[in-house]
Write a protein that holds these residues in place. Structure first.
Motif, PDB file in Angstrom:
ATOM      1  N   GLU A   1       0.831  -1.205   0.000  1.00 53.76           N
ATOM      2  CA  GLU A   1       0.000   0.000   0.000  1.00 53.76           C
ATOM      3  C   GLU A   1       0.860   1.247   0.000  1.00 53.76           C
ATOM      4  OE1 GLU A   1      -3.481   2.085   2.757  1.00 53.76           O
ATOM      5  OE2 GLU A   1      -2.835   0.022   3.121  1.00 53.76           O
ATOM      6  N   ARG A   2       2.002   1.202   0.712  1.00 53.08           N
ATOM      7  CA  ARG A   2       2.900   2.349   0.743  1.00 53.08           C
ATOM      8  C   ARG A   2       3.482   2.621  -0.637  1.00 53.08           C
ATOM      9  NH1 ARG A   2       7.615   2.536   5.154  1.00 53.08           N
ATOM     10  NH2 ARG A   2       5.748   2.729   6.455  1.00 53.08           N
ATOM     11  N   ASP A   3       3.876   1.553  -1.341  1.00 53.98           N
ATOM     12  CA  ASP A   3       4.429   1.718  -2.687  1.00 53.98           C
ATOM     13  C   ASP A   3       3.395   2.301  -3.634  1.00 53.98           C
ATOM     14  OD1 ASP A   3       6.923   0.757  -2.029  1.00 53.98           O
ATOM     15  OD2 ASP A   3       6.384  -1.334  -2.439  1.00 53.98           O
ATOM     16  N   GLU A   4       2.134   1.875  -3.470  1.00 54.94           N
ATOM     17  CA  GLU A   4       1.082   2.372  -4.354  1.00 54.94           C
ATOM     18  C   GLU A   4       0.822   3.855  -4.133  1.00 54.94           C
ATOM     19  OE1 GLU A   4      -2.145  -0.183  -3.449  1.00 54.94           O
ATOM     20  OE2 GLU A   4      -1.487  -1.775  -4.800  1.00 54.94           O
ATOM     21  N   ARG A   5       1.064   4.321  -2.906  1.00 55.83           N
ATOM     22  CA  ARG A   5       0.853   5.736  -2.614  1.00 55.83           C
ATOM     23  C   ARG A   5       2.057   6.590  -2.973  1.00 55.83           C
ATOM     24  NH1 ARG A   5      -1.154   3.920   2.549  1.00 55.83           N
ATOM     25  NH2 ARG A   5       0.771   4.742   3.444  1.00 55.83           N
ATOM     26  N   ARG A   6       3.203   5.945  -3.172  1.00 54.24           N
ATOM     27  CA  ARG A   6       4.426   6.699  -3.452  1.00 54.24           C
ATOM     28  C   ARG A   6       4.334   7.372  -4.812  1.00 54.24           C
ATOM     29  NH1 ARG A   6       9.255   2.985  -2.646  1.00 54.24           N
ATOM     30  NH2 ARG A   6       8.526   3.187  -0.486  1.00 54.24           N
ATOM     31  N   PRO A   7       4.651   8.677  -4.901  1.00 54.81           N
ATOM     32  CA  PRO A   7       4.548   9.378  -6.186  1.00 54.81           C
ATOM     33  C   PRO A   7       5.548   8.850  -7.204  1.00 54.81           C
ATOM     34  CG  PRO A   7       5.621  10.759  -4.538  1.00 54.81           C
ATOM     35  CD  PRO A   7       5.094   9.560  -3.810  1.00 54.81           C
ATOM     36  N   GLY A   8       5.124   8.823  -8.460  1.00 49.28           N
ATOM     37  CA  GLY A   8       6.006   8.355  -9.511  1.00 49.28           C
ATOM     38  C   GLY A   8       6.992   9.422  -9.943  1.00 49.28           C
ATOM     39  N   ALA A   9       7.834   9.077 -10.910  1.00 52.69           N
ATOM     40  CA  ALA A   9       8.883   9.983 -11.365  1.00 52.69           C
ATOM     41  C   ALA A   9       8.300  11.263 -11.953  1.00 52.69           C
ATOM     42  CB  ALA A   9       9.757   9.281 -12.398  1.00 52.69           C
ATOM     43  N   ARG A  10       7.193  11.145 -12.680  1.00 54.55           N
ATOM     44  CA  ARG A  10       6.587  12.334 -13.296  1.00 54.55           C
ATOM     45  C   ARG A  10       6.080  13.298 -12.222  1.00 54.55           C
ATOM     46  NH1 ARG A  10       2.299  11.556 -18.027  1.00 54.55           N
ATOM     47  NH2 ARG A  10       4.223  10.740 -18.954  1.00 54.55           N
ATOM     48  N   GLU A  11       5.423  12.746 -11.193  1.00 53.41           N
ATOM     49  CA  GLU A  11       4.898  13.594 -10.127  1.00 53.41           C
ATOM     50  C   GLU A  11       6.034  14.227  -9.324  1.00 53.41           C
ATOM     51  OE1 GLU A  11       2.518  15.658  -7.479  1.00 53.41           O
ATOM     52  OE2 GLU A  11       2.129  14.843  -9.468  1.00 53.41           O
ATOM     53  N   LEU A  12       7.097  13.480  -9.087  1.00 49.96           N
ATOM     54  CA  LEU A  12       8.244  14.036  -8.370  1.00 49.96           C
ATOM     55  C   LEU A  12       8.886  15.168  -9.167  1.00 49.96           C
ATOM     56  CD1 LEU A  12       9.911  10.782  -6.980  1.00 49.96           C
ATOM     57  CD2 LEU A  12       8.700  12.537  -5.679  1.00 49.96           C
ATOM     58  N   ALA A  13       8.971  14.989 -10.492  1.00 49.45           N
ATOM     59  CA  ALA A  13       9.534  16.034 -11.342  1.00 49.45           C
ATOM     60  C   ALA A  13       8.636  17.270 -11.325  1.00 49.45           C
ATOM     61  CB  ALA A  13       9.697  15.516 -12.772  1.00 49.45           C
ATOM     62  N   ARG A  14       7.321  17.047 -11.311  1.00 54.49           N
ATOM     63  CA  ARG A  14       6.373  18.164 -11.264  1.00 54.49           C
ATOM     64  C   ARG A  14       6.528  18.942  -9.957  1.00 54.49           C
ATOM     65  NH1 ARG A  14       1.683  19.511  -9.074  1.00 54.49           N
ATOM     66  NH2 ARG A  14       0.233  20.829 -10.272  1.00 54.49           N
ATOM     67  N   ARG A  15       6.659  18.222  -8.863  1.00 49.74           N
ATOM     68  CA  ARG A  15       6.816  18.881  -7.567  1.00 49.74           C
ATOM     69  C   ARG A  15       8.120  19.673  -7.510  1.00 49.74           C
ATOM     70  NH1 ARG A  15       4.991  14.189  -3.196  1.00 49.74           N
ATOM     71  NH2 ARG A  15       2.885  13.825  -4.047  1.00 49.74           N
ATOM     72  N   ALA A  16       9.185  19.102  -8.076  1.00 52.09           N
ATOM     73  CA  ALA A  16      10.472  19.787  -8.069  1.00 52.09           C
ATOM     74  C   ALA A  16      10.405  21.073  -8.886  1.00 52.09           C
ATOM     75  CB  ALA A  16      11.557  18.859  -8.606  1.00 52.09           C
ATOM     76  N   MET A  17       9.744  20.999 -10.058  1.00 53.09           N
ATOM     77  CA  MET A  17       9.617  22.177 -10.902  1.00 53.09           C
ATOM     78  C   MET A  17       8.755  23.232 -10.219  1.00 53.09           C
ATOM     79  SD  MET A  17      10.556  23.593 -13.651  1.00 53.09           S
ATOM     80  CE  MET A  17      10.114  24.912 -14.776  1.00 53.09           C
ATOM     81  N   ARG A  18       7.682  22.803  -9.585  1.00 52.12           N
ATOM     82  CA  ARG A  18       6.799  23.735  -8.877  1.00 52.12           C
ATOM     83  C   ARG A  18       7.563  24.447  -7.761  1.00 52.12           C
ATOM     84  NH1 ARG A  18       3.030  24.160  -4.653  1.00 52.12           N
ATOM     85  NH2 ARG A  18       1.044  25.122  -5.292  1.00 52.12           N
ATOM     86  N   ALA A  19       8.368  23.701  -7.025  1.00 52.67           N
ATOM     87  CA  ALA A  19       9.149  24.294  -5.940  1.00 52.67           C
ATOM     88  C   ALA A  19      10.181  25.275  -6.484  1.00 52.67           C
ATOM     89  CB  ALA A  19       9.843  23.190  -5.139  1.00 52.67           C
ATOM     90  N   GLN A  20      10.771  24.953  -7.642  1.00 55.18           N
ATOM     91  CA  GLN A  20      11.774  25.833  -8.247  1.00 55.18           C
ATOM     92  C   GLN A  20      11.142  27.147  -8.706  1.00 55.18           C
ATOM     93  OE1 GLN A  20      14.006  23.959 -11.368  1.00 55.18           O
ATOM     94  NE2 GLN A  20      15.028  25.838 -11.987  1.00 55.18           N
ATOM     95  N   VAL A  21       9.979  27.048  -9.337  1.00 52.40           N
ATOM     96  CA  VAL A  21       9.285  28.258  -9.787  1.00 52.40           C
ATOM     97  C   VAL A  21       8.897  29.106  -8.582  1.00 52.40           C
ATOM     98  CG1 VAL A  21       7.205  29.142 -10.920  1.00 52.40           C
ATOM     99  CG2 VAL A  21       8.441  27.210 -11.912  1.00 52.40           C
ATOM    100  N   ALA A  22       8.394  28.467  -7.530  1.00 57.14           N
ATOM    101  CA  ALA A  22       8.004  29.200  -6.323  1.00 57.14           C
ATOM    102  C   ALA A  22       9.195  29.914  -5.704  1.00 57.14           C
ATOM    103  CB  ALA A  22       7.379  28.237  -5.313  1.00 57.14           C
ATOM    104  N   GLU A  23      10.333  29.247  -5.666  1.00 61.00           N
ATOM    105  CA  GLU A  23      11.541  29.854  -5.090  1.00 61.00           C
ATOM    106  C   GLU A  23      11.945  31.099  -5.866  1.00 61.00           C
ATOM    107  OE1 GLU A  23      14.738  29.530  -2.186  1.00 61.00           O
ATOM    108  OE2 GLU A  23      12.811  28.521  -2.409  1.00 61.00           O
ATOM    109  N   MET A  24      11.912  31.023  -7.177  1.00 60.61           N
ATOM    110  CA  MET A  24      12.258  32.178  -8.004  1.00 60.61           C
ATOM    111  C   MET A  24      11.260  33.307  -7.815  1.00 60.61           C
ATOM    112  SD  MET A  24      13.354  30.306 -11.563  1.00 60.61           S
ATOM    113  CE  MET A  24      14.790  29.235 -11.678  1.00 60.61           C
ATOM    114  N   ALA A  25       9.975  32.949  -7.736  1.00 65.57           N
ATOM    115  CA  ALA A  25       8.939  33.964  -7.558  1.00 65.57           C
ATOM    116  C   ALA A  25       9.085  34.667  -6.211  1.00 65.57           C
ATOM    117  CB  ALA A  25       7.558  33.324  -7.667  1.00 65.57           C
ATOM    118  N   LEU A  26       9.350  33.907  -5.156  1.00 69.81           N
ATOM    119  CA  LEU A  26       9.510  34.510  -3.832  1.00 69.81           C
ATOM    120  C   LEU A  26      10.702  35.451  -3.798  1.00 69.81           C
ATOM    121  CD1 LEU A  26       8.719  31.387  -1.628  1.00 69.81           C
ATOM    122  CD2 LEU A  26       7.303  33.434  -1.871  1.00 69.81           C
ATOM    123  N   ASP A  27      11.762  35.095  -4.498  1.00 71.04           N
ATOM    124  CA  ASP A  27      12.925  35.996  -4.594  1.00 71.04           C
ATOM    125  C   ASP A  27      12.517  37.313  -5.262  1.00 71.04           C
ATOM    126  OD1 ASP A  27      14.656  34.263  -3.336  1.00 71.04           O
ATOM    127  OD2 ASP A  27      15.427  33.392  -5.208  1.00 71.04           O
TER     128      ASP A  27
END
Length: 209
Positions: free
Chosen positions: A6-32
């Motif tokens: 069940e834990r593995d099924e809930r774990r985000p895949g590579a695409r979702e992890l990449a999306r989260r990383a990009m979202r965090a990067q954009v947010a960091e630039m915007a906050l700056d």
């Protein structure tokens, strides 16, 4: 074939992890940009230009500019609720609330200068007032049922004022502590200021910082 846990099924895949990383990067630039030029002076086009993305890509990550600003502490309420649920059952609700606010205090403590500047920007920017109210409403909605349970009250009973009174008091103490923290240029630990604020209502509350 081995069945995924069940834990593995809930774990985000590579695409979702990449999306989260990009979202965090954009947010960091915007906050700056917000810190360097001001929240109201920074446009979505400015953010897109710095991040190297199109407006359509921006809106895939964030519904609005306000959501970019909120992303810095977007998980705080969920972490507070999780921490509150983990507090001992026999602990006084007021003390449990203070302990549960630890994740938010730790966030501010981990990056004092940046967090201080963002907090100061939030309270000095009229356009962010609605965002602040929405965050408080979400805090009340999520925390009230757990407080009601601890008080032995029906979470769906609107006639019991105690859960909402505790939450309103805690939010008031947090606002007072953050205001004092900003006024002091972040030189005093936010945790100590929150202890003082909450301790003024319940002197038995032990200092955590």
């Amino acid at each position: 074939m081995t069945r995924l846990s069940e834990r593995d099924e809930r774990r985000p895949g590579a695409r979702e992890l990449a999306r989260r990383a990009m979202r965090a990067q954009v947010a960091e630039m915007a906050l700056d940009l917000f810190l360097d030029h001001g929240y109201e002076q920074t446009t979505i086009d400015d953010i897109c230009a710095v991040a190297g993305i199109s407006r359509s890509t921006f809106f895939r990550y964030f519904p609005s500019k306000e959501d970019v600003f909120a992303s810095e502490t977007s998980t705080a309420v969920d972490e507070i609720l999780r921490a509150l649920r983990q507090r001992p059952e026999d602990e006084a609700p007021w003390s449990a609330l203070r302990h549960a606010m630890g994740p938010l205090v730790e966030y501010y403590a981990s990056q004092t200068e940046r967090a201080h500047r963002l907090a100061a920007l939030a309270v000095s920017t009229p356009a962010l007032a609605t965002l602040h109210q929405e965050k408080q409403a979400r805090f009340r909605a999520l925390i009230a049922p757990e407080l009601a349970r601890r008080l032995g009250s029906d979470p769906d009973d609107p006639a019991d004022p105690r859960p909402r009174a505790l939450i309103a008091s805690a939010l008031g103490c947090l606002e007072a502590a953050v205001a004092a923290w900003i006024a002091g240029d972040g030189t005093e630990q936010l945790g100590r200021l929150l202890d003082r604020a909450m301790g003024s209502i319940s002197p038995e509350l032990p200092e955590l910082q």
